[in-house]
Design an enzyme around this catalytic site. Structure first.
Site, PDB file in Angstrom:
ATOM      1  N   THR A 100     136.945  13.245 -15.536  1.00  0.00           N
ATOM      2  CA  THR A 100     137.159  14.577 -14.919  1.00  0.00           C
ATOM      3  C   THR A 100     137.856  14.457 -13.562  1.00  0.00           C
ATOM      4  OG1 THR A 100     135.211  15.467 -16.016  1.00  0.00           O
ATOM      5  CG2 THR A 100     135.986  16.646 -14.069  1.00  0.00           C
ATOM      6  N   ASP A 126     134.178  14.102   2.291  1.00  0.00           N
ATOM      7  CA  ASP A 126     134.096  13.067   3.336  1.00  0.00           C
ATOM      8  C   ASP A 126     133.531  11.761   2.794  1.00  0.00           C
ATOM      9  OD1 ASP A 126     131.439  13.845   2.969  1.00  0.00           O
ATOM     10  OD2 ASP A 126     131.015  14.131   5.104  1.00  0.00           O
ATOM     11  N   TYR A 153     130.923   8.213  -7.761  1.00  0.00           N
ATOM     12  CA  TYR A 153     131.438   9.554  -7.429  1.00  0.00           C
ATOM     13  C   TYR A 153     132.520   9.471  -6.352  1.00  0.00           C
ATOM     14  CZ  TYR A 153     131.647  13.975  -4.857  1.00  0.00           C
ATOM     15  OH  TYR A 153     132.102  15.088  -4.193  1.00  0.00           O
ATOM     16  N   SER A 154     132.181   8.830  -5.214  1.00  0.00           N
ATOM     17  CA  SER A 154     133.154   8.825  -4.120  1.00  0.00           C
ATOM     18  C   SER A 154     134.393   8.015  -4.488  1.00  0.00           C
ATOM     19  CB  SER A 154     132.518   8.325  -2.818  1.00  0.00           C
ATOM     20  OG  SER A 154     131.910   7.065  -2.984  1.00  0.00           O
ATOM     21  N   GLY A 278     122.816   1.970  -3.179  1.00  0.00           N
ATOM     22  CA  GLY A 278     124.076   2.146  -2.426  1.00  0.00           C
ATOM     23  C   GLY A 278     124.075   3.357  -1.511  1.00  0.00           C
TER      24      GLY A 278
HETATM   25  P1  NAD Z   1     129.652  21.771  -8.860  1.00  0.00           P
HETATM   26  O1  NAD Z   1     129.150  20.593  -9.619  1.00  0.00           O
HETATM   27  O2  NAD Z   1     128.681  22.829  -8.406  1.00  0.00           O
HETATM   28  O3  NAD Z   1     130.764  22.526  -9.730  1.00  0.00           O
HETATM   29  C1  NAD Z   1     131.758  21.851 -10.428  1.00  0.00           C
HETATM   30  C2  NAD Z   1     132.402  22.849 -11.399  1.00  0.00           C
HETATM   31  O4  NAD Z   1     133.466  22.165 -12.083  1.00  0.00           O
HETATM   32  C3  NAD Z   1     131.452  23.385 -12.478  1.00  0.00           C
HETATM   33  O5  NAD Z   1     131.596  24.791 -12.597  1.00  0.00           O
HETATM   34  C4  NAD Z   1     131.911  22.673 -13.741  1.00  0.00           C
HETATM   35  O6  NAD Z   1     131.698  23.449 -14.929  1.00  0.00           O
HETATM   36  C5  NAD Z   1     133.396  22.491 -13.459  1.00  0.00           C
HETATM   37  N1  NAD Z   1     133.976  21.386 -14.228  1.00  0.00           N
HETATM   38  C6  NAD Z   1     133.479  20.118 -14.378  1.00  0.00           C
HETATM   39  N2  NAD Z   1     134.285  19.393 -15.179  1.00  0.00           N
HETATM   40  C7  NAD Z   1     135.318  20.202 -15.518  1.00  0.00           C
HETATM   41  C8  NAD Z   1     136.480  20.018 -16.303  1.00  0.00           C
HETATM   42  N3  NAD Z   1     136.725  18.852 -16.919  1.00  0.00           N
HETATM   43  N4  NAD Z   1     137.352  21.035 -16.439  1.00  0.00           N
HETATM   44  C9  NAD Z   1     137.108  22.237 -15.845  1.00  0.00           C
HETATM   45  N5  NAD Z   1     136.012  22.464 -15.096  1.00  0.00           N
HETATM   46  C10 NAD Z   1     135.128  21.472 -14.936  1.00  0.00           C
HETATM   47  O7  NAD Z   1     130.451  21.180  -7.639  1.00  0.00           O
HETATM   48  P2  NAD Z   1     130.592  21.702  -6.131  1.00  0.00           P
HETATM   49  O8  NAD Z   1     129.455  21.207  -5.343  1.00  0.00           O
HETATM   50  O9  NAD Z   1     130.898  23.157  -6.145  1.00  0.00           O
HETATM   51  O10 NAD Z   1     131.886  20.885  -5.673  1.00  0.00           O
HETATM   52  C11 NAD Z   1     133.185  21.415  -5.901  1.00  0.00           C
HETATM   53  C12 NAD Z   1     134.206  20.454  -5.355  1.00  0.00           C
HETATM   54  O11 NAD Z   1     133.991  20.240  -3.966  1.00  0.00           O
HETATM   55  C13 NAD Z   1     134.139  19.063  -6.003  1.00  0.00           C
HETATM   56  O12 NAD Z   1     135.465  18.611  -6.199  1.00  0.00           O
HETATM   57  C14 NAD Z   1     133.414  18.211  -4.977  1.00  0.00           C
HETATM   58  O13 NAD Z   1     133.828  16.868  -5.063  1.00  0.00           O
HETATM   59  C15 NAD Z   1     133.865  18.853  -3.692  1.00  0.00           C
HETATM   60  N6  NAD Z   1     132.937  18.742  -2.554  1.00  0.00           N
HETATM   61  C16 NAD Z   1     131.618  19.116  -2.702  1.00  0.00           C
HETATM   62  C17 NAD Z   1     130.764  19.071  -1.599  1.00  0.00           C
HETATM   63  C18 NAD Z   1     129.326  19.511  -1.708  1.00  0.00           C
HETATM   64  O14 NAD Z   1     128.571  19.365  -0.752  1.00  0.00           O
HETATM   65  N7  NAD Z   1     128.892  20.078  -2.829  1.00  0.00           N
HETATM   66  C19 NAD Z   1     131.248  18.630  -0.363  1.00  0.00           C
HETATM   67  C20 NAD Z   1     132.597  18.253  -0.245  1.00  0.00           C
HETATM   68  C21 NAD Z   1     133.419  18.333  -1.352  1.00  0.00           C
END
Ligand code: NAD
Ligand code: TYD
Length: 340
Positions: A100, A126, A153-154, A278
């Site tokens: 993904t 980050d 993940y990171s 980790g």
């Molecule tokens: P989340 O897990 O709540 O949501 C992810 C969404 O992506 C879900 O709705 C899921 O159905 C969808 N998804 C997953 N695989 C998919 C695919 N193959 N095709 C289409 N949709 C797909 O995540 P989040 O916490 O809202 O994070 C969103 C983004 O922000 C991510 O890229 C994450 O790396 C980044 N991020 C998150 C945080 C945090 O604290 N949550 C901080 C910084 C960056």
């Protein structure tokens, strides 16, 4: 302008869709989401029926589908939130993170290359910088900090960032990347620290704190993240990376105790459990570039934001109780049967 927002049924993507649909009635917002375990259409109820909003179920790794969608919709801007986002899951099942987070990103970039867009924005984290020591509070992540990842993940997010920059340099795709610290706020899936602890404390269940709880995260309210992304898309320079954070560092133990206190629950609910392998010690963002170049400033400090967030979980029990019971996964069938 026409936006495709991927992952808009997740936590941050969902908040971003709300923000964009309300703020820009003249723009069109297409929410593309595969509805994995983390995608929840109940989050989108406030925008359903708005004329500038549409939901499409689809997978960013499905090349034929993505190319067909770009051909049909001819989007101007892509904002890629879609990802596997939970570190603990990446430790038990790394493959889906590569598929993904890395291959989904390159599929979207290929579609941008084939169809031409005004901007591709990658929502990064980050965590690509690794961690900082607890005894050096003077150190912060800047955009120049080397990538030094700890978890699958990171690593997958850092790989995606590298592909984004490579497509910019090699193919001239107009891109931007934002790297934000930990988010909190409404609609966060209750596997992440803050909603997990709120929901468990309300049920008088043990709160599992990894290790000794001294790990520090730099918490940003999701609304401030959405505002920053909006600014970067509209005013940020092509090929630029922006860190997003508001200097709200707290140890996990402080966060958990704040939640317990706000809910009137005893500290005895805390249960120290085996540490995450980790486990990163400290994240801390230097947001100077975003503030200086684009004039961004956060609206929330942690004290106000966490109070409002706890209140939101109290006022919206149905939303997270549906997740815990599994009921939310039937929403698509119920609402969309015969419509898509
Ligand atoms: P989340 O897990 O709540 O949501 C992810 C969404 O992506 C879900 O709705 C899921 O159905 C969808 N998804 C997953 N695989 C998919 C695919 N193959 N095709 C289409 N949709 C797909 O995540 P989040 O916490 O809202 O994070 C969103 C983004 O922000 C991510 O890229 C994450 O790396 C980044 N991020 C998150 C945080 C945090 O604290 N949550 C901080 C910084 C960056
Ligand atoms: P998390 O919300 O998973 O975000 P990330 O790992 O991406 O920072 O976790 C935030 C912090 O809380 C992290 O240091 C791990 C810790 N944590 C616990 O102590 N117990 C838990 O049950 C969870 C989910 C997280």
């Amino acid at each position: 302008m026409k936006f495709i927002v991927t992952g808009g049924a997740g936590f941050i993507g969902g908040n971003f869709v709300h923000y964009m649909v309300e703020k820009y009635p003249q723009d069109q917002i297409i929410n593309l989401d595969a509805l994995t375990y983390a995608g929840n259409l109940e989050t989108l109820q406030p925008v359903e029926g708005k004329t500038n909003y549409k939901f499409i179920k689809g997978d960013i790794t499905d090349r034929d589908f993505i190319f067909g969608l770009f051909e049909k919709e001819k989007p101007d801007v892509i904002v890629n939130f879609a990802a596997e986002s939970h570190v603990d899951r990446s430790i038990t099942d790394p493959d889906i993170f590569v598929r993904t987070n890395v291959m989904g990103t390159t599929t979207l970039l290929d579609a941008c290359k084939a169809h031409g867009i005004q901007r591709y924005h990658q929502v990064s984290t980050d965590e690509v910088y690794g961690d900082l020591p607890l005894d050096r509070p003077d150190l912060f992540f800047t955009e120049e900090t080397p990538l030094h990842t700890s978890s699958p993940y990171s690593s997958s997010k850092a790989s995606a960032d590298l592909f984004v920059m490579a497509y910019h340099r090699t193919f001239g795709i107009p891109v931007s990347i934002s790297r934000c610290s930990n988010n909190y706020g409404p609609y966060q899936f209750p596997e992440k620290l803050i909603p997990l602890m709120i929901s468990r404390a309300l049920a008088d269940e043990a709160l599992p704190v990894y290790g000794n709880g001294a790990n520090v995260r730099d918490w940003l309210h999701v609304y401030d993240h959405c505002q920053a992304i909006d600014l970067i898309i509209r005013k940020g320079s092509d090929g630029c990376i922006y860190n997003i954070g508001g200097h709200n560092e707290h140890s996990n133990l402080e966060v958990v105790k704040t939640i317990l206190q706000a809910l009137g629950k005893p500290d005895s609910l805390i249960k120290y459990v085996k540490d995450r392998p980790g486990h990163d010690m400290r994240y801390a963002i230097d947001p100077a570039k975003l503030e200086r170049d684009l004039g961004w400033e956060p609206v929330y400090n942690f004290q106000t934001g966490i109070r409002q967030t706890i209140q939101w979980y109290l006022d919206n029990r149905e939303w997270w109780e549906h997740i815990i019971s599994g009921e939310y996964s039937h929403y698509f069938e119920k609402m969309y049967k015969g419509r898509v």
